[in-house]
Design a protein around this motif. Structure first.
Motif, mmCIF file in Angstrom:
data_model
loop_
_atom_site.group_PDB
_atom_site.id
_atom_site.type_symbol
_atom_site.label_atom_id
_atom_site.label_comp_id
_atom_site.label_asym_id
_atom_site.label_seq_id
_atom_site.Cartn_x
_atom_site.Cartn_y
_atom_site.Cartn_z
ATOM 1 N N ALA A 74 4.340 7.957 -9.929
ATOM 2 C CA ALA A 74 4.181 8.705 -8.683
ATOM 3 C C ALA A 74 4.186 7.724 -7.519
ATOM 4 C CB ALA A 74 2.881 9.509 -8.704
ATOM 5 N N ASN A 75 5.061 7.966 -6.567
ATOM 6 C CA ASN A 75 5.189 7.036 -5.442
ATOM 7 C C ASN A 75 3.951 7.099 -4.545
ATOM 8 O OD1 ASN A 75 6.357 5.106 -3.847
ATOM 9 N ND2 ASN A 75 7.589 6.543 -2.662
ATOM 10 N N GLY A 76 3.537 5.946 -4.029
ATOM 11 C CA GLY A 76 2.375 5.875 -3.153
ATOM 12 C C GLY A 76 1.053 6.013 -3.863
ATOM 13 N N SER A 77 1.028 5.832 -5.190
ATOM 14 C CA SER A 77 -0.199 6.053 -5.964
ATOM 15 C C SER A 77 -0.888 4.765 -6.388
ATOM 16 C CB SER A 77 0.135 6.875 -7.215
ATOM 17 O OG SER A 77 1.062 6.180 -8.034
ATOM 18 N N ILE A 78 -0.429 3.612 -5.920
ATOM 19 C CA ILE A 78 -1.033 2.346 -6.327
ATOM 20 C C ILE A 78 -2.328 2.142 -5.550
ATOM 21 C CG2 ILE A 78 -0.733 -0.147 -6.400
ATOM 22 C CD1 ILE A 78 2.260 0.311 -6.676
ATOM 23 N N ASN A 79 -3.437 2.091 -6.260
ATOM 24 C CA ASN A 79 -4.743 1.874 -5.644
ATOM 25 C C ASN A 79 -5.023 0.370 -5.665
ATOM 26 O OD1 ASN A 79 -7.655 1.670 -5.206
ATOM 27 N ND2 ASN A 79 -7.705 3.888 -5.502
ATOM 28 N N VAL A 80 -4.950 -0.253 -4.512
ATOM 29 C CA VAL A 80 -5.065 -1.713 -4.415
ATOM 30 C C VAL A 80 -6.442 -2.179 -4.879
ATOM 31 C CG1 VAL A 80 -4.936 -3.686 -2.859
ATOM 32 C CG2 VAL A 80 -3.389 -1.752 -2.541
ATOM 33 N N ALA A 81 -7.495 -1.486 -4.492
ATOM 34 C CA ALA A 81 -8.851 -1.900 -4.855
ATOM 35 C C ALA A 81 -9.054 -1.849 -6.365
ATOM 36 C CB ALA A 81 -9.871 -1.019 -4.137
ATOM 37 N N ILE A 82 -8.601 -0.781 -7.006
ATOM 38 C CA ILE A 82 -8.769 -0.642 -8.450
ATOM 39 C C ILE A 82 -8.002 -1.742 -9.188
ATOM 40 C CG2 ILE A 82 -8.200 0.829 -10.422
ATOM 41 C CD1 ILE A 82 -10.625 1.751 -8.900
ATOM 42 N N VAL A 83 -6.772 -2.023 -8.744
ATOM 43 C CA VAL A 83 -5.945 -3.034 -9.417
ATOM 44 C C VAL A 83 -6.601 -4.408 -9.320
ATOM 45 C CG1 VAL A 83 -3.719 -4.208 -9.389
ATOM 46 C CG2 VAL A 83 -3.820 -1.738 -9.068
ATOM 47 N N SER A 233 -2.178 -17.947 -8.657
ATOM 48 C CA SER A 233 -1.303 -17.860 -7.484
ATOM 49 C C SER A 233 -0.219 -16.803 -7.614
ATOM 50 C CB SER A 233 -0.655 -19.223 -7.217
ATOM 51 O OG SER A 233 0.095 -19.644 -8.351
ATOM 52 N N SER A 234 0.152 -16.424 -8.823
ATOM 53 C CA SER A 234 1.243 -15.464 -8.977
ATOM 54 C C SER A 234 0.812 -14.082 -8.498
ATOM 55 C CB SER A 234 1.669 -15.381 -10.448
ATOM 56 O OG SER A 234 0.589 -14.940 -11.256
ATOM 57 N N ARG A 235 1.800 -13.259 -8.197
ATOM 58 C CA ARG A 235 1.497 -11.899 -7.757
ATOM 59 C C ARG A 235 0.957 -11.072 -8.918
ATOM 60 N NH1 ARG A 235 5.908 -9.680 -3.348
ATOM 61 N NH2 ARG A 235 5.816 -11.464 -1.921
ATOM 62 N N LEU A 236 0.202 -10.036 -8.579
ATOM 63 C CA LEU A 236 -0.415 -9.172 -9.577
ATOM 64 C C LEU A 236 0.579 -8.095 -9.984
ATOM 65 C CD1 LEU A 236 -3.940 -8.803 -7.908
ATOM 66 C CD2 LEU A 236 -3.216 -10.462 -9.650
ATOM 67 N N GLY A 237 1.040 -8.165 -11.218
ATOM 68 C CA GLY A 237 2.037 -7.227 -11.699
ATOM 69 C C GLY A 237 1.437 -5.963 -12.284
ATOM 70 N N PHE A 238 2.321 -4.989 -12.534
ATOM 71 C CA PHE A 238 1.988 -3.699 -13.149
ATOM 72 C C PHE A 238 0.920 -2.922 -12.379
ATOM 73 C CE2 PHE A 238 3.002 -6.813 -16.542
ATOM 74 C CZ PHE A 238 4.198 -6.264 -16.998
ATOM 75 N N PRO A 239 0.919 -2.906 -11.064
ATOM 76 C CA PRO A 239 -0.146 -2.183 -10.342
ATOM 77 C C PRO A 239 -0.078 -0.673 -10.546
ATOM 78 C CG PRO A 239 1.548 -2.904 -8.816
ATOM 79 C CD PRO A 239 1.876 -3.539 -10.124
ATOM 80 N N ALA A 240 1.114 -0.091 -10.627
ATOM 81 C CA ALA A 240 1.219 1.359 -10.831
ATOM 82 C C ALA A 240 0.751 1.738 -12.234
ATOM 83 C CB ALA A 240 2.657 1.818 -10.608
ATOM 84 N N LEU A 241 1.083 0.924 -13.227
ATOM 85 C CA LEU A 241 0.645 1.195 -14.597
ATOM 86 C C LEU A 241 -0.875 1.081 -14.713
ATOM 87 C CD1 LEU A 241 1.147 1.673 -17.610
ATOM 88 C CD2 LEU A 241 1.604 -0.784 -17.849
ATOM 89 N N ASN A 254 -12.721 5.974 -3.773
ATOM 90 C CA ASN A 254 -12.591 6.569 -2.443
ATOM 91 C C ASN A 254 -11.779 5.688 -1.501
ATOM 92 O OD1 ASN A 254 -14.225 8.753 -3.209
ATOM 93 N ND2 ASN A 254 -16.102 7.614 -2.698
ATOM 94 N N SER A 255 -11.226 4.622 -2.036
ATOM 95 C CA SER A 255 -10.467 3.699 -1.200
ATOM 96 C C SER A 255 -9.179 4.353 -0.715
ATOM 97 C CB SER A 255 -10.137 2.427 -1.989
ATOM 98 O OG SER A 255 -9.297 1.575 -1.241
ATOM 99 N N ARG A 256 -8.862 4.108 0.546
ATOM 100 C CA ARG A 256 -7.619 4.606 1.135
ATOM 101 C C ARG A 256 -6.539 3.539 1.178
ATOM 102 N NH1 ARG A 256 -9.667 8.241 6.335
ATOM 103 N NH2 ARG A 256 -11.003 9.685 5.122
ATOM 104 N N SER A 257 -6.828 2.426 0.548
ATOM 105 C CA SER A 257 -5.851 1.332 0.520
ATOM 106 C C SER A 257 -4.864 1.590 -0.619
ATOM 107 C CB SER A 257 -6.563 -0.018 0.327
ATOM 108 O OG SER A 257 -5.632 -1.070 0.281
ATOM 109 N N LEU A 258 -3.801 2.300 -0.304
ATOM 110 C CA LEU A 258 -2.765 2.639 -1.275
ATOM 111 C C LEU A 258 -1.476 1.914 -0.936
ATOM 112 C CD1 LEU A 258 -3.391 6.499 -1.562
ATOM 113 C CD2 LEU A 258 -4.330 4.678 -2.993
ATOM 114 N N GLU A 259 -0.681 1.669 -1.942
ATOM 115 C CA GLU A 259 0.586 0.955 -1.754
ATOM 116 C C GLU A 259 1.686 1.708 -2.498
ATOM 117 O OE1 GLU A 259 2.322 -3.556 -2.459
ATOM 118 O OE2 GLU A 259 0.204 -3.239 -1.932
ATOM 119 N N SER A 260 2.894 1.620 -1.948
ATOM 120 C CA SER A 260 4.035 2.323 -2.522
ATOM 121 C C SER A 260 4.754 1.450 -3.536
ATOM 122 C CB SER A 260 5.011 2.745 -1.414
ATOM 123 O OG SER A 260 4.389 3.610 -0.490
#
Length: 416
Positions: A74-83, A233-241, A254-260
């Motif tokens: 689902a697009n726009g469903s990546i929760n940055v805080a949870i990841v 240092s590497s980027r955090l992969g699989f955020p949507a999964l 309740n975080s509103r910090s979402l990423e597409s």
């Protein structure tokens, strides 16, 4: 006695500076703030390719069941805080490859079996074999020339290092199909932000996919998550999964910090970023879109000969040298009339130069001279003694009325 108790409580409360509902230890909290928070995410890509658009890619994606969950988030469903909490709590210096972690009180498992069930990717091992085809192939360390022959266009191959060993393949030298699979591997299988070329290990992965060899994608992703958590240092992969796994286990935020997600792999994306025009095996309808290139500036039309007068030159009157009597409606100029420069009808290409103005004025002057020289011949009386111009000539004279010198007197008003 009471003062000692208050001092002990104060000292213990000062040591607890993290949110126990989000982090399981002080070390996880410190790692979250110092290492995990500054790191960026590397989102996955969805695949939106229909039949008849790129069937060779679409069919393999469907056979492997990668079109159901692995490439349809689902697009726009990546929760940055949870990841980021997931990666901060997962780090364990003693266990280099943990396969489960607690996120906000919920146990999240990501071992190969859990991931294969969640992604709906079946695991099939050939009869009589203990390893998957991909694992057996990787252990054999195949010939790089064999990989290059399948992945590259004709005449291209691996770049070698200083020791003469195969190092990488530039993406621009790969076939259209190999480039498309490489883009998917960069985000959904083995995440990396370096996408201009593929290493030998990644080339083996793409080769296995194209050759339709079985592989355990759950194990591949689980292993990659364990590698990512050990790096700083590497980027955090699989955020949507990870977001989907946590949501399925009941993790609330309740975080509103979402990423597409990253841009989807569709026909337009493939034509723009993966289509190799030197690859004769794949063709698409329509032209290939340019990769951010600016359109060329319109070319300026050629200027007339510099021998023509400039804008500061005064127009010279016609020569007064007597010339041969011309016949009606004919004129032979003493010097050739320069033709105006070719005009371009584009709104940004039209140029009106002084040379063109000079040529137009000279042409008008020559036409006026022709008219003046032709009038006496037209006004001559007819042999039958008529007193004026013939009826067949009247329309021409009417059209010329008001043009040129003053109208001549009638033949009846001539002096005796």
């Amino acid at each position: 006695m009471a003062s000692k108790k208050r001092k002990s409580l104060a000292s213990s409360s000062s040591q607890i500076r993290f949110d126990k509902s989000r982090f399981h230890s002080q070390e996880a909290w410190d790692r979250y703030n110092d290492i995990v928070v500054p790191r960026k995410l590397l989102p996955e890509r969805n695949v939106v390719v229909y039949y008849t658009e790129f069937d060779e890619f679409k069919e393999e994606l469907k056979i492997r069941k990668w079109d159901e969950e692995l490439t349809s988030f689902a697009n726009g469903s990546i929760n940055v805080a949870i990841v980021k909490e997931f990666y901060a709590n997962l780090y364990d210096p003693e266990d280099k490859s943990p396969k489960q972690v607690r996120v906000r009180g919920h146990l999240i498992k990501f071992d190969e079996d859990t991931l294969n069930i969640f992604l709906k990717t079946p695991v099939i091992v050939e009869e009589g074999e203990n390893l998957y085809a991909y694992s057996r192939f990787a252990l054999l360390r195949p010939d790089p020339q064999e990989l290059a022959a399948k992945l590259c266009i004709l005449g291209r191959g691996f770049k070698l290092n200083v020791d003469g060993q195969p190092l990488k393949i530039l993406r621009k030298n790969m076939t259209t199909l190999a480039q498309t699979w490489s883009v998917l591997s960069f985000s959904n299988l083995v995440p990396t932000s370096h996408t201009s070329d593929v290493t030998l290990d990644r080339a083996m992965l793409i080769y296995v996919i194209i050759m339709e060899m079985d592989m355990n994608v759950g194990y591949l992703i689980s292993h990659q998550i364990s590698i990512i958590v050990q790096h700083d240092s590497s980027r955090l992969g699989f955020p949507a999964l990870i977001t989907a796994l946590c949501k399925a286990r009941g993790v609330q935020s309740n975080s509103r910090s979402l990423e597409s997600l990253s841009p989807a792999i569709n026909l337009a994306y493939i034509k723009k970023n993966c289509w190799n025009l030197d690859d004769p095996t794949v063709t698409f309808r329509g032209p290939r879109k340019a990769r951010g290139r600016r359109s060329k500036a319109p070319t300026t039309p050629a200027m007339p000969d510099t021998s023509a007068p400039s804008s500061s030159t005064t127009l010279a009157p016609p020569s007064s040298t007597p010339a041969q009597t011309p016949t009606p409606f004919s004129f032979t100029p003493s010097t050739p009339i320069p033709l105006p420069a070719p005009l371009s009808f584009g709104p940004s290409d039209f140029l009106f130069t002084p040379q063109m103005l000079y040529s137009m004025l000279q042409s008008l002057h020559m036409g006026q001279t022709i008219i003046m020289q032709s009038l006496p011949s037209i006004m001559q009386p007819s042999p039958s003694g008529g007193g004026g111009a013939s009826a067949a000539q009247e329309p021409s004279l009417l059209l010329l009325e008001g043009v040129g010198p003053p109208k001549p007197k009638s033949l009846n008003q001539r002096s005796p």
